[in-house]
Design an enzyme around this catalytic site. Structure first.
Site, PDB file in Angstrom:
ATOM      1  N   CYS A 145      67.575 -84.345  49.355  1.00 28.06           N
ATOM      2  CA  CYS A 145      68.461 -85.106  50.241  1.00 28.06           C
ATOM      3  C   CYS A 145      68.023 -86.560  50.351  1.00 28.06           C
ATOM      4  O   CYS A 145      68.834 -87.487  50.188  1.00 28.06           O
ATOM      5  CB  CYS A 145      68.502 -84.455  51.615  1.00 28.06           C
ATOM      6  SG  CYS A 145      66.862 -84.159  52.341  1.00 28.06           S
ATOM      7  N   HIS A 225      67.506 -86.919  58.935  1.00 30.48           N
ATOM      8  CA  HIS A 225      66.484 -87.909  58.606  1.00 30.48           C
ATOM      9  C   HIS A 225      67.007 -89.311  58.915  1.00 30.48           C
ATOM     10  O   HIS A 225      68.228 -89.556  58.908  1.00 30.48           O
ATOM     11  CB  HIS A 225      66.130 -87.861  57.118  1.00 30.48           C
ATOM     12  CG  HIS A 225      65.725 -86.507  56.629  1.00 30.48           C
ATOM     13  ND1 HIS A 225      64.754 -85.749  57.224  1.00 30.48           N
ATOM     14  CD2 HIS A 225      66.151 -85.778  55.561  1.00 30.48           C
ATOM     15  CE1 HIS A 225      64.595 -84.607  56.556  1.00 30.48           C
ATOM     16  NE2 HIS A 225      65.447 -84.606  55.550  1.00 30.48           N
TER      17      HIS A 225
END
Length: 346
Positions: A145, A225
């Protein structure tokens, strides 16, 4: 490619990524979900059956235990692979690299994800950067990711001749939300022990010419994140020029604090309001009103949904490996349309 132009896709591992890839495959006009394989006997495979997906056990032993738990099992992973043109391996980290031996023996094309090494496939994939090099290959690795976000953003700057070198600090969520009761961290921050952290070298597995260094720290939250980047540009540029470069990527969404999207939880809430499956943010959500340019220095921040960002990349990788669509732009457009990417309405 499959008969009548439909790619039959098997999913091995029905967890955080597997269930999202399965849902994405199910809405593609040129794909059909052959089924999903797993080992669990709890609520997760029951959800797959509820959606009408064919369920398989990873082995005959797992299939037997799943049937004993009352699950309608269609067979084993071997049976599923026989009915498919390509398999997307979404099993836990390091297990997929072992499964590659099975896929190669059976002669089926395969995709693994960022938990595996670049060497496991010899090719790492991000659609906007290197789609063409994946066309017709036996297998590829859709990068993690965070690495996906790095390639999307830095490639946009590179295409405009603006990128010299990049340095990023990653605030990484501690664990996936659904298992936060089992672990994670609390009341502390955990730095990755080495600089650069692994994401920088991983990005270079897709584009070896990138001058990129990353540092990372694990933080006590589970939503997403958060990245902060300092980029040396090749020349002085305006903020508008930089934003125009980012806009050339359909998978970068420019968001604004002034719209109330001042934190990652509000962005996730927007995804829910838009009706995205699993509240998925497939794009890199980059704050345009925070972005700052000083001469030839660029500073910006963005959010990464680690459960969702690799899903469109995986769909594009399916088309590339099978040769169903040799043109990157066409595949990206079709994937975007099917998943509602680029439709935030902001």
């Amino acid at each position: 490619m499959a008969v009548q132009g439909i790619i039959r896709v098997a999913i091995n591992g029905y967890g955080v990524i597997g269930k999202r890839v399965a849902d994405a495959v199910a809405v593609q006009k040129d794909m059909a979900l052959a089924g999903v394989a797993d080992i669990a006997t709890d609520w997760r495979p029951r959800a797959a059956l509820h959606k009408g997906y064919s369920l398989y056990g990873a082995t005959s032993e797992h299939a037997a235990s799943m049937r004993a738990a009352g699950l309608d099992v269609s067979g084993t992973l071997d049976d599923l692979l026989e009915a498919a043109d390509i398999v997307v391996d979404c099993t836990p980290k390091h297990l997929a690299s072992k499964n590659i031996e099975i896929y190669r023996r059976l002669g089926i094309k395969y995709i693994v994800h960022g938990g595996e090494t670049h060497e496991s496939t010899g090719h790492s994939f991000v659609a906007e950067a290197n789609y063409a090099s994946a066309v017709g290959r036996d297998g590829t690795r859709v990068v993690s990711c965070n690495t996906t976000s790095i390639i999307r953003t830095l490639s946009a700057l590179k295409r405009h001749g603006l990128l010299d070198r990049a340095r990023g600090t990653l605030l990484r969520r501690a664990t996936d939300p659904w298992e936060s009761h089992q672990g994670g961290i609390m009341n502390t921050l955990v730095p990755e022990p080495e600089i650069p952290s692994h994401q920088g070298p991983d990005a270079q597995s897709v584009d070896p010419d990138l001058d990129v260094v990353t540092m990372a720290v694990k933080v006590p939250e589970t939503l997403a994140h958060l990245h902060y980047w300092s980029v040396q540009l090749t020349r002085e540029a305006s903020k508008d020029e930089v934003l125009d470069a980012f806009r050339t990527s359909s998978r970068i969404a420019l968001i604004r604090i002034s719209d109330g999207l001042s934190a990652i939880n509000s962005v996730k809430e927007l995804m829910a309001d838009l009706g995205r499956p699993h509240d998925s943010l497939y794009e890199v959500a980059l704050w345009e009103d925070m972005l700052k340019v000083q001469g030839n220095e660029l500073f910006y921040a963005y959010m990464v949904d680690n459960q969702a960002i690799v899903v469109p990349e995986t769909i594009d990788a399916i088309r590339a490996l099978t040769g169903a669509e040799p043109d990157a732009e066409t595949s990206i457009r079709d994937t975007n349309d099917s998943l509602g990417i680029g439709s935030l309405g902001l």
